[in-house]
Design a protein around this motif. Structure first.
Motif, PDB file in Angstrom:
ATOM      1  N   THR A   1      -9.249  -1.858  -0.726  1.00 26.97           N
ATOM      2  CA  THR A   1     -10.672  -1.565  -0.516  1.00 26.97           C
ATOM      3  C   THR A   1     -11.135  -1.670   0.893  1.00 26.97           C
ATOM      4  O   THR A   1     -10.278  -2.120   1.904  1.00 26.97           O
ATOM      5  CB  THR A   1     -11.808  -2.765  -1.412  1.00 26.97           C
TER       6      THR A   1
ATOM      7  N   PHE B   1       0.812  -1.079  -0.045  1.00 30.90           N
ATOM      8  CA  PHE B   1      -0.023  -0.036  -0.033  1.00 30.90           C
ATOM      9  C   PHE B   1       0.765   1.177  -0.044  1.00 30.90           C
ATOM     10  O   PHE B   1       0.705   2.097  -0.864  1.00 30.90           O
ATOM     11  CB  PHE B   1      -0.868  -0.090   1.284  1.00 30.90           C
TER      12      PHE B   1
ATOM     13  N   LYS C   1      -4.166  -0.572  -4.161  1.00 30.24           N
ATOM     14  CA  LYS C   1      -5.336  -0.291  -3.337  1.00 30.24           C
ATOM     15  C   LYS C   1      -5.989  -1.224  -2.737  1.00 30.24           C
ATOM     16  O   LYS C   1      -5.503  -2.507  -2.717  1.00 30.24           O
ATOM     17  CB  LYS C   1      -6.304   0.210  -4.693  1.00 30.24           C
TER      18      LYS C   1
ATOM     19  N   LYS D   1       1.878   1.445  -3.566  1.00 34.06           N
ATOM     20  CA  LYS D   1       0.576   2.337  -4.317  1.00 34.06           C
ATOM     21  C   LYS D   1      -0.338   1.273  -4.570  1.00 34.06           C
ATOM     22  O   LYS D   1      -1.244   1.621  -5.355  1.00 34.06           O
ATOM     23  CB  LYS D   1       0.902   3.418  -5.102  1.00 34.06           C
TER      24      LYS D   1
END
Length: 309
Positions: free
Chosen positions: A133, A125, A131, A129
């Motif tokens: 949810t 993360f 994602k 980078k």
């Protein structure tokens, strides 16, 4: 999930399930020092891997060399240093895991692969980078609660677990960065780097080669079934899935390892441990719910008989 992506999901699951049984052959070598097991595991894996590469994968080697040569100076240095770091990280992970299983306890080694997914997911993360949810964050929350419950024991065990986990987590993150080199060839390169790192220590500590047939047969099994195959599967899985997803799938590893400790080695189990591992399994299902749902939906359609009109 696209149909082609399912194979990466299956590869990841297969790798961590196999690693869950690693303690069985490893306990057979508990009379040998951890560093000696590591030396022969790496050297045997190196010989087998490069034998296969030289016999069947010369085309892929030439393609990888051509790819590296076509890169600019900065990119070539980046590939070199990342692979050197990867070799160092995986070597450290193997040594600390073997030491923990045979000299600390099996549960601390299994606990490492509970911490590993959290570090991998967070690293993916913040560094890559990737994602996350709200559903995946919920799964990480469940896993964190499980870990906090199990971390109420020995601080030394927890520190060993964090060290083992961090080494493997950052190894996985690096593999997501190096994505254009053949995965099996990359495995061969990392084993070569690991061997180069270990040779000075091996020479310094060398006294004699083990002569027991059972030792060499166990090392052969560890090299093929608990090193080359699952490590290649995990590297292959990273082609088609984020490191955070593979990281969370690793939670299957401690669940299997815990089952092995209980059913095979007859280690005790407490109510809190049972609760924590059940929560871990739930976290894996929640994190991968979309993928699992699509796989379940696809299976009936594949099995439908073909009818003629």
């Amino acid at each position: 999930m696209k149909e082609g992506r399912i194979k990466y999901f299956v590869a990841a699951f297969s790798a961590v399930i196999v690693w869950g049984f690693f303690s069985i052959p490893l306990r057979m070598l508990r009379d040998y020092p951890a560093d000696q097991i590591l030396y022969y595991r790496i050297f045997t894996s190196l010989i087998l891997t490069w034998l296969y590469i030289l016999l069947f994968r010369k085309k892929q080697v030439k393609s990888d060399i051509k790819y590296v040569q076509e890169q600019d100076k900065f990119s070539r240095k980046k590939i070199l240093w990342l692979n050197l770091l990867a070799g160092l990280l995986i070597t450290g992970n193997w040594f600390t895991f073997i030491y923990a299983v045979n000299n600390v306890n099996l549960k601390s080694a299994a606990f490492a692969y509970m911490v590993c997914p959290l570090i991998t997911a967070m690293g993916g993360f913040f560094i890559l980078k990737e994602k996350l949810t709200s559903t995946k964050l919920l799964a990480l929350g469940l896993a964190s609660i499980s870990i906090l419950v199990l971390a109420q024991g020995s601080l030394i065990d927890v520190l060993w677990s964090i060290l083992i986990a961090a080494l493997y987590s950052f190894y996985l993150i690096i593999q997501r960065v190096i994505h254009s080199i053949d995965r099996f060839n990359m495995l061969g390169l990392h084993l070569f780097i690991a061997s180069v790192l270990m040779i000075p220590f091996f020479i310094y500590e060398f006294q004699s080669f083990p002569t027991g047939l059972s030792f060499w047969l166990t090392i052969l099994v560890i090299s093929i079934f608990f090193t080359i195959i699952p490590l290649f599967l995990s590297l292959y899985a990273l082609i088609g899935m984020p490191s955070s997803t593979l990281g969370i799938i690793i939670y299957i590893n401690p669940i299997v390892a815990f089952a092995v400790a209980f059913f095979y080695f007859h280690e005790g189990i407490s109510v809190s441990q049972l609760y924590s591992y059940s929560l871990l399994l739930l976290a894996v299902i929640v994190f991968n719910w979309v993928t699992l749902k699509e796989m379940i939906i696809k299976l009936p359609s594949r099995n439908k008989p073909v009818t003629s009109s």
